[in-house]
Write a protein that holds these residues in place. Structure first.
Motif: not given
Length: 258
Positions: A212-225, A233-238
Motif C-alpha cells: 500500500p502507498f498514499v502518494t500519487g502523480f498526475m500527468l497533464y499537458a507537459n507536466k507532472v505533479i 506537499l506537491a512537487v510540480l515538474v515540467e
C-alpha cells in the motif's frame, strides 16, 4: 569461517575505497604481511624498482598509512600503519560522505530548479501545506487540455481535501470537457468514484499492487505533479523526459489493470 584470502580481499577493497591506487594497496598488503622491512627487500617482493617503491610510499604517506619519512635515517626500515588506522580513515570518509549526502538532499529542490533538460528549461516547484495543495490542484484545470491521468490513492487524496472540494473540482473539470483516467489503489473512496465514472467523465481502474502507498502523480499537458498528502506537499515538474517516462509507466500499469 573467513579465510585469509577473504580477509585480504576485504582490506584491499577498503583501501581502494579510501582512494589508494592498485600499487599503493598492494604495497600496503605486502608490507603488512612482511612487517618491518628494508626498501630493498620490499622492492624484491613487489618486483618493483626502488625509485618506484619510494613513489608509492609517498602516496601511502599522503593517505596517512605510513610515517616512513619521519623515521630516523639510520633506521629507515619500512612499516605501515595497522589496519585499525584503515578502519578509522574509512569511518571518517563515510561520515563525511553521509554528511555531504544529507546536505545534498536538503539542497535538492534548489539544485533541481537550476537543472535544464531537453528543448525547454526544466521547471520544478514545491508546494507545501493544504492551501498550496488546493491552489495547484485547481490550477491543473487551467492548463490541462483534453485529458488528465492520475495514479495513486484516491482515499488519501480525498481524505486531505474533503469530498466537497473533490466534487467542486470534478464539476469544473467536466465543464471544461476534460476527461480523467484514474488508476487507483483499492479503497472506499476509490469504489465511490468508480460508480460515478460515466457521469463525471472519468475512466477508473483499480491497481492491485502488493504494497500500500498514499502518494500519487498526475500527468497533464507537459507536466507532472507528485502528490504527498501526509506532509502535505506537491512537487510540480515540467520536464519532457521525466513526463515521457511517467507517461510510459502509467500506460503500462493502465494496461495491466484492465
Amino acid at each position: 569461517m573467513i579465510t585469509n584470502t577473504e580477509v585480504k580481499q576485504n582490506l584491499y577493497t577498503s583501501l581502494k575505497e579510501l582512494g589508494l591506487t592498485e600499487s599503493e594497496a598492494n604495497l600496503y598488503l605486502t608490507s603488512l604481511t612482511l612487517g618491518s622491512v628494508t626498501i630493498v627487500s620490499l622492492a624484491e617482493h613487489l618486483s618493483m624498482p626502488r625509485p618506484n617503491v619510494y613513489k608509492v610510499i609517498a602516496g601511502l604517506e599522503k593517505h596517512g598509512l605510513t610515517k616512513f619519512s619521519e623515521r630516523k635515517k639510520q633506521s629507515r626500515t619500512f612499516v605501515v600503519e595497522p589496519p585499525t588506522v584503515v578502519l578509522e580513515l574509512l569511518r571518517r570518509k563515510r561520515e563525511a560522505m553521509a554528511s555531504l549526502d544529507q546536505t545534498l538532499v536538503g539542497s535538492m529542490p534548489d539544485l533541481l530548479a537550476l537543472y535544464h533538460q531537453g528543448e525547454t528549461p526544466t521547471k520544478i516547484k514545491v508546494y507545501e501545506g493544504e492551501d498550496q495543495w488546493n491552489k495547484i490542484f485547481f490550477k491543473v484545470l487551467d492548463e490541462a487540455k483534453d485529458k488528465i491521468d492520475f495514479f495513486g490513492s484516491a482515499d488519501a487524496f480525498i481524505g486531505l481535501i474533503s469530498w466537497e472540494t473533490e466534487l467542486e473540482w470534478i464539476r469544473l473539470r467536466t465543464s471544461k470537457n476534460i476527461h480523467m483516467n484514474s488508476l487507483l489503489t483499492p479503497g472506499a473512496d476509490a469504489a465511490t468514484l468508480v460508480q460515478n465514472d460515466k457521469l463525471q467523465m472519468r475512466t477508473t481502474r483499480i491497481f492491485q499492487g502488493t504494497l500500500p502507498f498514499v502518494t500519487g502523480f498526475m500527468l497533464y499537458a507537459n507536466k507532472v505533479i507528485i502528490w504527498q498528502p501526509k506532509a502535505p506537499l506537491a512537487v510540480l515538474v515540467e520536464d519532457e523526459y521525466i513526463v515521457a517516462m511517467l507517461r510510459s509507466i502509467f500506460a503500462a500499469l493502465w494496461t495491466q489493470s484492465a
